[in-house]
Write an enzyme that holds these catalytic residues in place. Structure first.
Site, PDB file in Angstrom:
ATOM      1  N   THR A  45      23.717 -60.326  47.867  1.00 17.70           N
ATOM      2  CA  THR A  45      24.091 -60.479  46.817  1.00 17.70           C
ATOM      3  C   THR A  45      25.418 -60.270  46.439  1.00 17.70           C
ATOM      4  O   THR A  45      26.021 -59.276  45.638  1.00 17.70           O
ATOM      5  CB  THR A  45      23.311 -59.615  45.816  1.00 17.70           C
ATOM      6  OG1 THR A  45      21.873 -59.521  46.143  1.00 17.70           O
ATOM      7  CG2 THR A  45      23.236 -59.604  44.447  1.00 17.70           C
ATOM      8  N   LYS A  59      22.385 -71.039  52.315  1.00 16.60           N
ATOM      9  CA  LYS A  59      21.443 -70.248  51.605  1.00 16.60           C
ATOM     10  C   LYS A  59      20.856 -71.151  50.468  1.00 16.60           C
ATOM     11  O   LYS A  59      21.468 -71.514  49.515  1.00 16.60           O
ATOM     12  CB  LYS A  59      21.561 -69.018  51.078  1.00 16.60           C
ATOM     13  CG  LYS A  59      20.482 -68.278  50.330  1.00 16.60           C
ATOM     14  CD  LYS A  59      21.065 -66.729  49.634  1.00 16.60           C
ATOM     15  CE  LYS A  59      20.122 -65.960  49.017  1.00 16.60           C
ATOM     16  NZ  LYS A  59      20.211 -64.825  48.764  1.00 16.60           N
ATOM     17  N   ARG A 112      22.657 -54.610  45.401  1.00 15.03           N
ATOM     18  CA  ARG A 112      22.052 -54.289  43.913  1.00 15.03           C
ATOM     19  C   ARG A 112      21.668 -52.974  43.508  1.00 15.03           C
ATOM     20  O   ARG A 112      20.963 -52.713  42.382  1.00 15.03           O
ATOM     21  CB  ARG A 112      20.481 -55.310  43.838  1.00 15.03           C
ATOM     22  CG  ARG A 112      20.815 -56.538  44.283  1.00 15.03           C
ATOM     23  CD  ARG A 112      19.330 -57.453  44.249  1.00 15.03           C
ATOM     24  NE  ARG A 112      19.461 -58.652  44.776  1.00 15.03           N
ATOM     25  CZ  ARG A 112      18.366 -59.392  44.731  1.00 15.03           C
ATOM     26  NH1 ARG A 112      17.421 -59.139  44.214  1.00 15.03           N
ATOM     27  NH2 ARG A 112      18.639 -60.501  45.333  1.00 15.03           N
ATOM     28  N   GLU A 156      19.489 -58.007  56.105  1.00 10.29           N
ATOM     29  CA  GLU A 156      20.447 -58.406  54.848  1.00 10.29           C
ATOM     30  C   GLU A 156      19.970 -57.166  53.820  1.00 10.29           C
ATOM     31  O   GLU A 156      19.144 -57.092  53.410  1.00 10.29           O
ATOM     32  CB  GLU A 156      20.330 -59.755  54.128  1.00 10.29           C
ATOM     33  CG  GLU A 156      21.179 -59.737  52.835  1.00 10.29           C
ATOM     34  CD  GLU A 156      20.521 -61.009  52.203  1.00 10.29           C
ATOM     35  OE1 GLU A 156      20.705 -60.989  51.069  1.00 10.29           O
ATOM     36  OE2 GLU A 156      20.075 -61.880  52.699  1.00 10.29           O
TER      37      GLU A 156
END
Length: 212
Positions: free
Chosen positions: A73, A133, A49, A45
């Site tokens: 994100t 998640k 960001r 992953e």
């Protein structure tokens, strides 16, 4: 939704730990991903960001054999579209909104939405999501809290992320409702900065062996 759930599970079950990466320099993405794959961590992953994130996703998806590239994100539909266009095969979000659920319906990429409360879990179950998640894991109550959810939400699986390390990963992985965990400890900033790919492969191999 069942087909997408199976697709997501096929990714999450590749390994007990999914590396959660914040990549500052896209040039480091390919050797970093190769080091992780060599250690057994194929599902990776890359979080959105940093400005380098999409280029990193694109490079890893195109150049790293064996890697299953994901984007994390993801906060809105634009993020989702950009990540899929860059080559992300699975999408991870810290939460879930109507906008994200709608755009997820329009794409083949598997979606792992985030939840931290019973109400959020119930909302995702209503939408057909059975794999979520759990974020931020440690701050939201940790393994004890997640264990308490296993009875009322039997059949729901989680990938806890946030504050998880080699020291406490087993606490989560031993739970019946945990399919894997997400963690950044397998790619420390200092090792990435120094290009110590062998060191990262070693950490990845330790993480891969956690389930065993």
């Amino acid at each position: 939704m069942n087909e997408k759930t199976q697709k997501l599970l096929s990714v999450l079950k590749l390994q007990p730990v999914v590396p959660v990466l914040i990549i500052e320099d896209a040039k480091s993405a390919v050797p970093l991903a190769r080091a992780l794959v060599e250690g057994g961590l194929k599902a990776i992953e890359i979080t959105l960001r940093t400005p380098a994130a999409l280029d990193a996703i694109r490079a890893v998806s195109q150049e790293v054999e064996g890697a299953v590239t994901g984007a994390g994100t993801i906060l809105n539909a634009l993020h989702y579209e950009d990540a899929v266009e860059a080559g992300a095969q699975f999408i991870v979000s810290p939460g879930a909104t109507g906008e994200l659920l709608d755009v997820a319906d329009d794409h083949e990429a598997a979606f792992l939405p985030g939840a931290a409360t019973s109400s959020e879990i119930m909302g995702l179950l209503e939408e057909g999501y059975e794999v979520m998640k759990f974020f931020p894991a440690e701050q939201a109550g940790g393994a004890a809290y997640l264990k308490s959810l296993s009875s009322p939400f039997a059949g729901t699986l989680f990938c806890p992320t946030g504050g998880i390390s080699l020291k406490n990963a087993h606490d989560y992985l031993s739970l019946p409702n945990v399919v894997c965990v997400g963690g950044s400890w397998v790619a420390p900033k200092d090792l990435v900065a120094s290009g110590d790919w062998a060191g990262i492969t070693k950490l990845a191999r330790e993480a891969f062996e956690l389930r065993g």
